[in-house]
Motif scaffolding. Structure first.
Motif, PDB file in Angstrom:
ATOM      1  N   LEU A 222     -44.628   0.749 -46.859  1.00 39.97           N
ATOM      2  CA  LEU A 222     -44.829   1.409 -45.558  1.00 39.97           C
ATOM      3  C   LEU A 222     -44.468   0.474 -44.419  1.00 39.97           C
ATOM      4  CD1 LEU A 222     -48.138   3.366 -46.207  1.00 39.97           C
ATOM      5  CD2 LEU A 222     -45.850   4.302 -45.855  1.00 39.97           C
ATOM      6  N   LEU A 223     -44.950  -0.752 -44.508  1.00 39.81           N
ATOM      7  CA  LEU A 223     -44.711  -1.699 -43.422  1.00 39.81           C
ATOM      8  C   LEU A 223     -43.216  -1.972 -43.253  1.00 39.81           C
ATOM      9  CD1 LEU A 223     -45.718  -3.679 -41.280  1.00 39.81           C
ATOM     10  CD2 LEU A 223     -45.929  -5.396 -43.066  1.00 39.81           C
ATOM     11  N   THR A 224     -42.527  -2.278 -44.366  1.00 41.71           N
ATOM     12  CA  THR A 224     -41.121  -2.640 -44.210  1.00 41.71           C
ATOM     13  C   THR A 224     -40.264  -1.415 -43.887  1.00 41.71           C
ATOM     14  OG1 THR A 224     -40.794  -2.537 -46.613  1.00 41.71           O
ATOM     15  CG2 THR A 224     -41.285  -4.677 -45.684  1.00 41.71           C
ATOM     16  N   PHE A 225     -40.650  -0.267 -44.432  1.00 45.19           N
ATOM     17  CA  PHE A 225     -39.896   0.948 -44.099  1.00 45.19           C
ATOM     18  C   PHE A 225     -40.067   1.273 -42.617  1.00 45.19           C
ATOM     19  CE2 PHE A 225     -39.273   5.654 -44.161  1.00 45.19           C
ATOM     20  CZ  PHE A 225     -37.938   5.615 -44.507  1.00 45.19           C
ATOM     21  N   GLY A 226     -41.304   1.161 -42.138  1.00 38.51           N
ATOM     22  CA  GLY A 226     -41.564   1.390 -40.721  1.00 38.51           C
ATOM     23  C   GLY A 226     -40.771   0.431 -39.851  1.00 38.51           C
ATOM     24  N   LEU A 227     -40.733  -0.824 -40.259  1.00 39.92           N
ATOM     25  CA  LEU A 227     -39.965  -1.825 -39.525  1.00 39.92           C
ATOM     26  C   LEU A 227     -38.493  -1.453 -39.447  1.00 39.92           C
ATOM     27  CD1 LEU A 227     -41.255  -5.304 -40.746  1.00 39.92           C
ATOM     28  CD2 LEU A 227     -41.050  -4.531 -38.380  1.00 39.92           C
ATOM     29  N   SER A 228     -37.961  -0.982 -40.587  1.00 33.60           N
ATOM     30  CA  SER A 228     -36.535  -0.672 -40.590  1.00 33.60           C
ATOM     31  C   SER A 228     -36.251   0.481 -39.628  1.00 33.60           C
ATOM     32  CB  SER A 228     -36.045  -0.365 -42.000  1.00 33.60           C
ATOM     33  OG  SER A 228     -36.441   0.923 -42.384  1.00 33.60           O
ATOM     34  N   LEU A 229     -37.151   1.462 -39.573  1.00 29.79           N
ATOM     35  CA  LEU A 229     -36.944   2.579 -38.634  1.00 29.79           C
ATOM     36  C   LEU A 229     -37.000   2.088 -37.195  1.00 29.79           C
ATOM     37  CD1 LEU A 229     -39.020   5.465 -40.266  1.00 29.79           C
ATOM     38  CD2 LEU A 229     -36.550   5.053 -40.356  1.00 29.79           C
ATOM     39  N   LEU A 230     -37.987   1.227 -36.921  1.00 32.14           N
ATOM     40  CA  LEU A 230     -38.125   0.691 -35.571  1.00 32.14           C
ATOM     41  C   LEU A 230     -36.868  -0.069 -35.144  1.00 32.14           C
ATOM     42  CD1 LEU A 230     -41.753  -0.782 -35.374  1.00 32.14           C
ATOM     43  CD2 LEU A 230     -40.723   0.930 -33.862  1.00 32.14           C
ATOM     44  N   ILE A 231     -36.407  -0.948 -36.026  1.00 29.88           N
ATOM     45  CA  ILE A 231     -35.251  -1.776 -35.690  1.00 29.88           C
ATOM     46  C   ILE A 231     -34.021  -0.903 -35.491  1.00 29.88           C
ATOM     47  CG2 ILE A 231     -33.697  -3.561 -36.561  1.00 29.88           C
ATOM     48  CD1 ILE A 231     -36.157  -4.695 -38.102  1.00 29.88           C
ATOM     49  N   GLN A 232     -33.854   0.049 -36.431  1.00 31.90           N
ATOM     50  CA  GLN A 232     -32.697   0.931 -36.350  1.00 31.90           C
ATOM     51  C   GLN A 232     -32.668   1.718 -35.045  1.00 31.90           C
ATOM     52  OE1 GLN A 232     -32.109   4.036 -39.416  1.00 31.90           O
ATOM     53  NE2 GLN A 232     -31.680   2.267 -40.704  1.00 31.90           N
ATOM     54  N   ASP A 233     -33.807   2.287 -34.696  1.00 29.76           N
ATOM     55  CA  ASP A 233     -33.828   3.127 -33.497  1.00 29.76           C
ATOM     56  C   ASP A 233     -33.739   2.301 -32.220  1.00 29.76           C
ATOM     57  OD1 ASP A 233     -33.750   5.371 -34.908  1.00 29.76           O
ATOM     58  OD2 ASP A 233     -35.823   6.006 -34.574  1.00 29.76           O
ATOM     59  N   ALA A 234     -34.288   1.077 -32.263  1.00 26.28           N
ATOM     60  CA  ALA A 234     -34.154   0.213 -31.094  1.00 26.28           C
ATOM     61  C   ALA A 234     -32.678  -0.090 -30.850  1.00 26.28           C
ATOM     62  CB  ALA A 234     -34.937  -1.081 -31.299  1.00 26.28           C
ATOM     63  N   MET A 235     -31.952  -0.357 -31.930  1.00 24.91           N
ATOM     64  CA  MET A 235     -30.531  -0.660 -31.782  1.00 24.91           C
ATOM     65  C   MET A 235     -29.752   0.581 -31.354  1.00 24.91           C
ATOM     66  SD  MET A 235     -30.561  -3.769 -32.289  1.00 24.91           S
ATOM     67  CE  MET A 235     -28.888  -4.370 -32.463  1.00 24.91           C
ATOM     68  N   ARG A 236     -30.215   1.723 -31.818  1.00 19.98           N
ATOM     69  CA  ARG A 236     -29.564   2.976 -31.464  1.00 19.98           C
ATOM     70  C   ARG A 236     -29.722   3.265 -29.969  1.00 19.98           C
ATOM     71  NH1 ARG A 236     -31.025   7.731 -35.540  1.00 19.98           N
ATOM     72  NH2 ARG A 236     -30.578   9.518 -34.208  1.00 19.98           N
ATOM     73  N   LEU A 237     -30.916   2.977 -29.457  1.00 21.15           N
ATOM     74  CA  LEU A 237     -31.175   3.157 -28.027  1.00 21.15           C
ATOM     75  C   LEU A 237     -30.261   2.265 -27.198  1.00 21.15           C
ATOM     76  CD1 LEU A 237     -35.044   3.310 -27.535  1.00 21.15           C
ATOM     77  CD2 LEU A 237     -33.342   5.001 -26.824  1.00 21.15           C
ATOM     78  N   ARG A 238     -30.087   1.056 -27.665  1.00 21.90           N
ATOM     79  CA  ARG A 238     -29.352   0.075 -26.889  1.00 21.90           C
ATOM     80  C   ARG A 238     -27.840   0.260 -27.033  1.00 21.90           C
ATOM     81  NH1 ARG A 238     -26.667  -2.563 -24.579  1.00 21.90           N
ATOM     82  NH2 ARG A 238     -26.704  -4.722 -23.820  1.00 21.90           N
ATOM     83  N   PHE A 239     -27.353   0.543 -28.252  1.00 20.68           N
ATOM     84  CA  PHE A 239     -25.912   0.538 -28.487  1.00 20.68           C
ATOM     85  C   PHE A 239     -25.332   1.909 -28.826  1.00 20.68           C
ATOM     86  CE2 PHE A 239     -27.316  -3.776 -29.402  1.00 20.68           C
ATOM     87  CZ  PHE A 239     -26.415  -4.536 -28.676  1.00 20.68           C
ATOM     88  N   GLY A 240     -26.187   2.898 -29.022  1.00 19.24           N
ATOM     89  CA  GLY A 240     -25.689   4.211 -29.391  1.00 19.24           C
ATOM     90  C   GLY A 240     -25.304   4.253 -30.856  1.00 19.24           C
ATOM     91  N   LEU A 241     -25.002   5.462 -31.304  1.00 21.72           N
ATOM     92  CA  LEU A 241     -24.728   5.621 -32.729  1.00 21.72           C
ATOM     93  C   LEU A 241     -23.306   5.273 -33.102  1.00 21.72           C
ATOM     94  CD1 LEU A 241     -26.500   8.696 -34.290  1.00 21.72           C
ATOM     95  CD2 LEU A 241     -26.611   6.283 -34.915  1.00 21.72           C
ATOM     96  N   GLN A 242     -22.427   5.317 -32.094  1.00 21.22           N
ATOM     97  CA  GLN A 242     -21.029   5.096 -32.428  1.00 21.22           C
ATOM     98  C   GLN A 242     -20.779   3.652 -32.853  1.00 21.22           C
ATOM     99  OE1 GLN A 242     -18.303   6.085 -29.336  1.00 21.22           O
ATOM    100  NE2 GLN A 242     -16.612   6.301 -30.785  1.00 21.22           N
TER     101      GLN A 242
END
Lengths: 289, 230
Positions: free
Chosen positions: A97-117
C-alpha cells in the motif's frame, strides 16, 4: 535472418532495462522484504532528472548518468528513513500500500508539472548513428545500452558475491533474524541498500531517456513486466534478476516475430509455468512463505 | 556469570516459560533438559533478544541485557547456535566464519578454527549447505568460537549426529570450559549431557522442575528418561 538478428538485439535492449530494474527490486526485497511498487516511479524520475538537467542547466547525458542515480539514491535513503522503515516487520500488505501510494503520488505530481505528453531527449552525439554488424546495422546507442547494463549488472553481482557488504546482504536476504543473532547489524544497511536499489532504477531511467519519450507514465508501463521478471528469476536472487531480465527480453522480442501479440504475454506465460513447476524461480533459494 | 531471574515468556496467550531462574558461571557447563515443547529453545531465544513477549531479567556479569537487541547481546559476549544450526545456503563455509564480528582477544583465528576442525578447512570454499549434518553443526559451533563469544548458548548440538561426532563435540565443550567459557546447553541426550556438564536444570512445561548435579542424573537416569519421554 536479418529480422531475427534485429529482434534479438531489440530483446537484449529490453532485457537490459528489465535486468537493471529487477536487480534493484531484488536487493530491496532481499534485504527488507518489501516489494517496491514505486520502483517504476523512480525509474521515471531518473529520466526526468536527466531531462530537467538538460533543459534547465544544459547538463548533458554523461553527467546525468552519474548525477541522476545519485540524486535518486539520496532521495530514496531519506524516504527509507522517514517512511519505509516504519513498516518494517509488519504485514507485507502495508508495504504494498505504501509503495503503491507513493508511486501514484509521484506519477501524478510529475503529470501536473510536465503533462502527459512525452518529452524527447536527444541521443548523446558520441553514440548517434548506427553500427554495421555484418548483415545488419543497429543503432549505436542501443548497443551501448546493452553493454552498459550488462557491465553494471555484472559489477553488482560481483559486489554481492565477493565483498563483505555483499556477504551481509546475502546473509540478511536469506535469514535476517539469524544474521542479527550473529552480531551483524543488518538494519544499518537497509537504508543504503534501499537507496542503491532506487539508484539502479534511476540509472535505467536515464538510459531510457534517449530511446523512449520521457513521460510520467513510462515507469508504470514497465514495472508490471519487471515484477514478472523478478518472480521468474526468483525473489531476492541477484543472478536470477539479471538472467531472467535478459531472458524475458529476448524471448519476448523473438516471440514477436511469429505474432506481435506474443511479445506482451511471454513474460507472464513464463511466470505462470514457472510458478507451477518451480515456485522459487530460476535461481530462487528462498522458501515460499 | 550469566544470571536469569524470573523469566516468563508467551506466544500470544499461551505461556511458554514461567518464572525461570538459573545461573551459569565461567568455566561451567549447565544443561537445560526437558521434553520437546518444554520451552528450552524459547529460553535461548529470550536470552538472545529474539523473543519479544517476555518478562524477567537477564544479566551477564554486571550488565543487564534486558534493553539490548540481539546484535548488542552478541557484542556483550553471547554466542548462539540455533537448533537448526543456522546454516546459510548462499554463503561458503569460510564466509560463515567471517560473517560475525570478532570480539577482542578471545576471538579465534581462522587457522585455529581449521586446526580444530580439519573437515572445514578442506571445504572452506564450498557452499555450506553441501556439508553433512555433523559438519554443519561443527561449523555453527566454530562460528561462535571464531567470534570469541564468552557465553555459548547451544540448542541441541548433538541432535541427529553419529556417536563419533557427539564425542568430538563433547571434547570441544570440555576445551571451551577449560578456557573459562560459560556454556548453556539444551540437550535431550542424557549420556552426552552428563559427559560434559556440571549441573542440570530439568525443565517441564515451562518451569524449572528441579536442579540436579551430574552424579544425581547418572543415578536417576532411568527415572529421568521416563520423565523426558525418551
Amino acid at each position: 535472418m536479418d529480422f531475427l538478428a534485429i529482434q534479438l538485439f531489440n530483446g537484449l535492449v529490453n532485457g537490459a532495462f528489465y535486468a537493471l530494474l529487477s536487480l534493484g527490486l531484488a536487493v530491496i526485497f532481499g534485504m527488507m522484504r518489501i516489494v517496491n511498487f514505486a520502483h517504476g516511479a523512480f525509474y521515471m524520475l531518473g529520466a526526468f532528472v536527466a531531462y530537467v538537467l538538460l533543459q534547465q542547466a544544459g547538463i548533458g547525458f554523461w553527467p546525468s548518468l552519474v548525477i541522476a542515480p545519485l540524486a535518486i539514491a539520496l532521495a530514496g535513503m531519506v524516504l527509507e528513513r522517514l517512511l519505509i522503515r516504519r513498516i518494517a516487520g509488519v504485514d507485507p500488505l502495508f508495504g504494498f500500500l505504501l509503495t503503491f501510494g507513493l508511486s501514484l503520488l509521484i506519477q501524478d505530481a510529475m503529470r501536473l508539472r510536465f503533462g502527459l505528453q512525452g518529452q524527447p531527449y536527444a541521443t548523446p552525439a558520441e553514440l548517434a548513428g548506427a553500427v554495421s554488424l555484418g548483415a545488419v546495422t543497429y543503432p549505436t546507442y542501443r548497443l551501448f545500452v546493452i553493454a552498459f547494463s550488462l557491465a553494471v549488472s555484472l559489477a553488482v553481482w560481483y559486489a554481492i558475491e565477493r565483498t563483505r557488504l555483499g556477504m551481509v546482504v546475502r546473509a540478511a536476504t536469506e535469514r535476517a533474524e539469524l544474521t542479527r543473532a550473529l552480531g551483524v547489524d543488518v538494519d544499518r544497511w537497509t537504508t543504503p541498500v534501499f537507496g542503491f536499489g532506487l539508484g539502479l532504477a534511476a540509472l535505467a531511467g536515464v538510459l531510457a531517456a534517449p530511446m523512449r519519450n520521457v513521460s510520467p507514465l513510462m515507469g508504470s508501463e514497465l514495472i508490471i513486466l519487471t515484477f514478472a521478471v523478478v518472480v521468474i528469476g526468483g525473489m531476492g536472487s541477484i543472478k536470477g534478476a539479471i538472467a531472467a531480465g535478459f531472458l524475458v527480453g529476448v524471448l519476448s522480442s523473438v516471440g514477436a516475430i511469429f505474432d506481435p501479440a506474443i511479445e506482451g504475454i511471454v513474460a507472464f506465460a513464463l511466470m505462470a509455468v514457472l510458478l507451477l513447476v518451480r515456485p522459487s524461480g530460476l535461481f530462487g533459494s528462498l522458501e515460499t512463505s | 556469570m550469566l544470571e536469569i531471574t524470573g523469566l516468563s515468556a508467551w506466544y500470544g496467550e499461551a505461556q511458554a516459560l514461567r518464572e525461570v531462574s538459573l545461573r551459569a558461571s565461567p568455566g561451567e557447563v549447565v544443561t537445560l533438559v526437558g521434553r520437546n515443547g518444554a520451552g528450552k529453545s524459547t529460553l535461548l531465544r529470550c536470552l538472545m533478544g529474539l523473543h519479544a513477549q517476555m518478562t524477567g531479567s537477564v544479566r551477564l556479569g554486571e550488565r543487564d541485557l534486558g534493553p539490548l537487541g540481539p546484535v548488542r547481546r552478541v557484542h556483550a559476549g553471547l554466542g548462539y547456535v540455533p537448533d537448526d544450526r543456522g546454516i546459510y545456503s548462499s554463503l561458503s563455509v569460510e564466509e560463515h566464519l567471517l560473517l560475525p564480528p570478532r570480539l577482542g582477544q578471545s576471538a579465534w583465528t581462522l587457522e585455529r578454527v581449521y586446526d580444530a576442525f580439519p573437515a572445514l578447512r578442506a571445504r572452506r570454499q564450498q557452499t555450506a549447505s553441501k556439508l553433512s549434518g555433523g559438519e554443519q553443526q561443527m561449523l555453527a559451533i566454530a562460528r561462535v568460537l571464531r567470534m570469541g563469544a564468552r557465553v555459548l548458548l547451544l540448542d541441541e548440538p548433538t541432535e541427529g549426529l553419529a556417536p563419533i561426532l557427539v564425542q568430538q563435540i563433547a571434547r570441544l565443550l570440555v576445551d571451551a570450559k577449560a578456557d573459562a567459557l560459560t556454556i548453556l546447553l539444551v540437550e535431550q541426550n542424557l549420556r552426552f549431557a552428563t559427559s560434559v556438564a556440571d549441573r542440570h536444570y530439568l525443565l517441564g512445561q515451562g518451569e524449572i522442575v528441579t536442579t540436579l548435579a551430574n552424579d544425581e542424573v547418572k543415578a536417576r537416569e532411568h527415572e529421568l528418561r521416563q520423565h523426558l519421554g525418551i
